[in-house]
Design a protein around this motif. Sequence first.
Motif, PDB file in Angstrom:
ATOM      1  N   THR A  20     -29.456 138.425  53.032  1.00 46.63           N
ATOM      2  CA  THR A  20     -28.012 138.518  52.806  1.00 46.63           C
ATOM      3  C   THR A  20     -27.239 137.798  53.903  1.00 46.63           C
ATOM      4  OG1 THR A  20     -28.282 140.632  51.646  1.00 46.63           O
ATOM      5  CG2 THR A  20     -26.091 140.127  52.489  1.00 46.63           C
ATOM      6  N   LEU A  21     -27.637 138.020  55.159  1.00 47.88           N
ATOM      7  CA  LEU A  21     -26.952 137.370  56.274  1.00 47.88           C
ATOM      8  C   LEU A  21     -27.123 135.856  56.226  1.00 47.88           C
ATOM      9  CD1 LEU A  21     -27.775 139.936  59.087  1.00 47.88           C
ATOM     10  CD2 LEU A  21     -25.479 139.299  58.332  1.00 47.88           C
ATOM     11  N   ALA A  22     -28.286 135.389  55.807  1.00 50.66           N
ATOM     12  CA  ALA A  22     -28.508 133.945  55.673  1.00 50.66           C
ATOM     13  C   ALA A  22     -27.543 133.346  54.654  1.00 50.66           C
ATOM     14  CB  ALA A  22     -29.955 133.671  55.260  1.00 50.66           C
ATOM     15  N   ALA A  23     -27.354 134.052  53.535  1.00 50.66           N
ATOM     16  CA  ALA A  23     -26.430 133.580  52.498  1.00 50.66           C
ATOM     17  C   ALA A  23     -24.991 133.653  52.965  1.00 50.66           C
ATOM     18  CB  ALA A  23     -26.618 134.408  51.224  1.00 50.66           C
ATOM     19  N   MET A  24     -24.636 134.715  53.696  1.00 45.04           N
ATOM     20  CA  MET A  24     -23.277 134.868  54.219  1.00 45.04           C
ATOM     21  C   MET A  24     -22.957 133.788  55.252  1.00 45.04           C
ATOM     22  SD  MET A  24     -23.099 138.971  54.891  1.00 45.04           S
ATOM     23  CE  MET A  24     -22.473 140.137  53.681  1.00 45.04           C
ATOM     24  N   GLN A  25     -23.919 133.555  56.163  1.00 48.46           N
ATOM     25  CA  GLN A  25     -23.668 132.648  57.290  1.00 48.46           C
ATOM     26  C   GLN A  25     -24.021 131.196  56.967  1.00 48.46           C
ATOM     27  OE1 GLN A  25     -25.889 134.413  60.535  1.00 48.46           O
ATOM     28  NE2 GLN A  25     -24.479 136.131  60.731  1.00 48.46           N
ATOM     29  N   LYS A  26     -24.543 130.984  55.753  1.00 42.82           N
ATOM     30  CA  LYS A  26     -24.960 129.626  55.351  1.00 42.82           C
ATOM     31  C   LYS A  26     -25.897 129.042  56.409  1.00 42.82           C
ATOM     32  CE  LYS A  26     -20.764 128.733  52.663  1.00 42.82           C
ATOM     33  NZ  LYS A  26     -20.305 130.120  52.672  1.00 42.82           N
ATOM     34  N   ALA A  27     -26.889 129.856  56.783  1.00 40.47           N
ATOM     35  CA  ALA A  27     -27.785 129.485  57.873  1.00 40.47           C
ATOM     36  C   ALA A  27     -29.237 129.768  57.492  1.00 40.47           C
ATOM     37  CB  ALA A  27     -27.437 130.270  59.131  1.00 40.47           C
ATOM     38  N   THR A  47      -7.983 147.686  56.005  1.00 38.92           N
ATOM     39  CA  THR A  47      -8.034 147.159  54.633  1.00 38.92           C
ATOM     40  C   THR A  47      -7.756 145.660  54.626  1.00 38.92           C
ATOM     41  OG1 THR A  47      -7.328 149.302  53.729  1.00 38.92           O
ATOM     42  CG2 THR A  47      -7.047 147.378  52.317  1.00 38.92           C
ATOM     43  N   GLY A  48      -6.692 145.265  55.329  1.00 37.06           N
ATOM     44  CA  GLY A  48      -6.359 143.845  55.421  1.00 37.06           C
ATOM     45  C   GLY A  48      -7.460 143.051  56.101  1.00 37.06           C
ATOM     46  N   ALA A  49      -8.085 143.644  57.118  1.00 36.30           N
ATOM     47  CA  ALA A  49      -9.138 142.946  57.856  1.00 36.30           C
ATOM     48  C   ALA A  49     -10.379 142.717  56.998  1.00 36.30           C
ATOM     49  CB  ALA A  49      -9.499 143.726  59.115  1.00 36.30           C
ATOM     50  N   TYR A  50     -10.767 143.715  56.210  1.00 34.17           N
ATOM     51  CA  TYR A  50     -11.946 143.540  55.349  1.00 34.17           C
ATOM     52  C   TYR A  50     -11.712 142.421  54.330  1.00 34.17           C
ATOM     53  CZ  TYR A  50     -13.893 147.870  57.267  1.00 34.17           C
ATOM     54  OH  TYR A  50     -14.396 148.830  58.111  1.00 34.17           O
ATOM     55  N   ILE A  51     -10.505 142.359  53.810  1.00 35.71           N
ATOM     56  CA  ILE A  51     -10.181 141.283  52.852  1.00 35.71           C
ATOM     57  C   ILE A  51     -10.200 139.931  53.559  1.00 35.71           C
ATOM     58  CG2 ILE A  51      -8.390 140.328  51.347  1.00 35.71           C
ATOM     59  CD1 ILE A  51      -7.502 143.258  50.816  1.00 35.71           C
ATOM     60  N   ALA A  52      -9.549 139.853  54.718  1.00 38.50           N
ATOM     61  CA  ALA A  52      -9.469 138.589  55.451  1.00 38.50           C
ATOM     62  C   ALA A  52     -10.846 138.121  55.921  1.00 38.50           C
ATOM     63  CB  ALA A  52      -8.519 138.736  56.634  1.00 38.50           C
ATOM     64  N   ALA A  53     -11.712 139.065  56.318  1.00 37.63           N
ATOM     65  CA  ALA A  53     -13.068 138.705  56.745  1.00 37.63           C
ATOM     66  C   ALA A  53     -13.828 138.060  55.591  1.00 37.63           C
ATOM     67  CB  ALA A  53     -13.809 139.937  57.253  1.00 37.63           C
ATOM     68  N   ALA A  54     -13.708 138.634  54.409  1.00 36.34           N
ATOM     69  CA  ALA A  54     -14.380 138.068  53.236  1.00 36.34           C
ATOM     70  C   ALA A  54     -13.829 136.686  52.905  1.00 36.34           C
ATOM     71  CB  ALA A  54     -14.221 139.012  52.047  1.00 36.34           C
ATOM     72  N   ILE A  90     -16.793 135.864  56.995  1.00 34.65           N
ATOM     73  CA  ILE A  90     -17.382 136.587  58.120  1.00 34.65           C
ATOM     74  C   ILE A  90     -17.934 137.922  57.621  1.00 34.65           C
ATOM     75  CG2 ILE A  90     -16.956 137.668  60.364  1.00 34.65           C
ATOM     76  CD1 ILE A  90     -14.683 135.696  60.794  1.00 34.65           C
ATOM     77  N   PRO A  91     -19.227 138.190  57.792  1.00 31.56           N
ATOM     78  CA  PRO A  91     -19.782 139.486  57.380  1.00 31.56           C
ATOM     79  C   PRO A  91     -19.098 140.628  58.128  1.00 31.56           C
ATOM     80  CG  PRO A  91     -21.545 137.928  57.918  1.00 31.56           C
ATOM     81  CD  PRO A  91     -20.259 137.297  58.363  1.00 31.56           C
ATOM     82  N   PRO A 129     -19.193 141.516  48.233  1.00 32.87           N
ATOM     83  CA  PRO A 129     -20.430 140.925  48.769  1.00 32.87           C
ATOM     84  C   PRO A 129     -20.437 140.728  50.281  1.00 32.87           C
ATOM     85  CG  PRO A 129     -19.698 139.734  46.812  1.00 32.87           C
ATOM     86  CD  PRO A 129     -18.580 140.642  47.197  1.00 32.87           C
ATOM     87  N   TRP A 130     -19.277 140.790  50.913  1.00 33.32           N
ATOM     88  CA  TRP A 130     -19.176 140.545  52.346  1.00 33.32           C
ATOM     89  C   TRP A 130     -19.253 141.820  53.175  1.00 33.32           C
ATOM     90  CZ3 TRP A 130     -19.703 135.827  54.284  1.00 33.32           C
ATOM     91  CH2 TRP A 130     -19.576 134.748  53.383  1.00 33.32           C
TER      92      TRP A 130
END
Length: 348
Positions: free
Chosen positions: A42-49, A245-252, A256-257, A281-282
């Motif tokens: 999951t982290l690989a897909a999130m970080q594109k790494a 709430t705003g931070a979780y949306i902005a992170a996605a 940023i996981p 998913p984030w």
Amino acid sequence: MSWYHDPAAELSTEHLQLAQSRQQQLTKPPGSLGQLEQLAITLAAMQKAEQPGCERVVVTIFAGDHGVAAEGVSAFPQSVTEQMVANFAGGGAAIAVLAKALGATLEVVNAGTVNPLPELPGVLDCRIGSGTANFASKAAMTTEQLQQALQLGRDAIERAQQQQAQLWIGGEMGIANTTSATALACALLRRHAAELVGPGTGLDNAGQIHKSAVIHKALDLYHAEAQSPIKNLQYLGGFEIAALTGAYIAAAQAGIPALVDGFICSVAALYAQRLNPSVRPWLLYAHQSAEPGHQAVLAASDARPLLDLGMRLGEGSGAASAVPLLRLACSLHNGMATFAEAQVDDGQ
């Protein structure tokens, strides 16, 4: 349309498949490392790494007071909120100790303590007001205050981006905020307050019955079950909960996981998902809180937490405690030999 409706970033299908393929080649039976395998994928897909990592961790604690504390729903006085902000700054709070041990960046955002605070190291003064209004009798926030609180979360993620964060953790501090979070959860899940109310800061049984009655009255006052999530956040929320709430949306949206802490953070994350479903998913879920309402909120988020340690402190402490697991998952994924490299027969 508001910024928080903009779609989240896409996870990398290419890196997901590469990570899945690598896990199949590592010197172990497939699936034998359980959730550690899926975390790395999951982290690989999130970080594109191809080699995911969680070394650069940013922790943001949002602090705010709640007018509903006037109803006697907490075992501690409101003065504790500002005292704990000073404790965060001084390095004496649990999350400060954990962040230091992890080598994580820690910042505290004062979203709205009752009284202004003196300048403190690592504390950003972003007071929206002197705490929220008492939602037992009037809306916790005005529409403008809610928008300001959501923006505080977005601003925190912009700072995390500038630090090239691989993982973001949100935390909270605010006397009476379990009352606010429980009311928000009841409104969204259509559950009776008595089903989800817990001890919070340490209420006895009589205190929990009173807390339940206060929440039930507020839910009736705003016809909460019929309201939209954004309205319930305004009527029943806290500055720090809306900021999360705003931070979780902005992170996605920033790709940023986010590692979600306990009950209060999970309620904020659930509201983030209801406002913007592309956020889910984030979100990674750190632990199962001892707070009774948490299980219902996790179920609504289809979340499988990593730890169950009986924690219920908040502050992001449960999420910070799970970071070593994420780091180990990445180390295993990146460092283990493949069957071919180790010249081990893979049984095929």
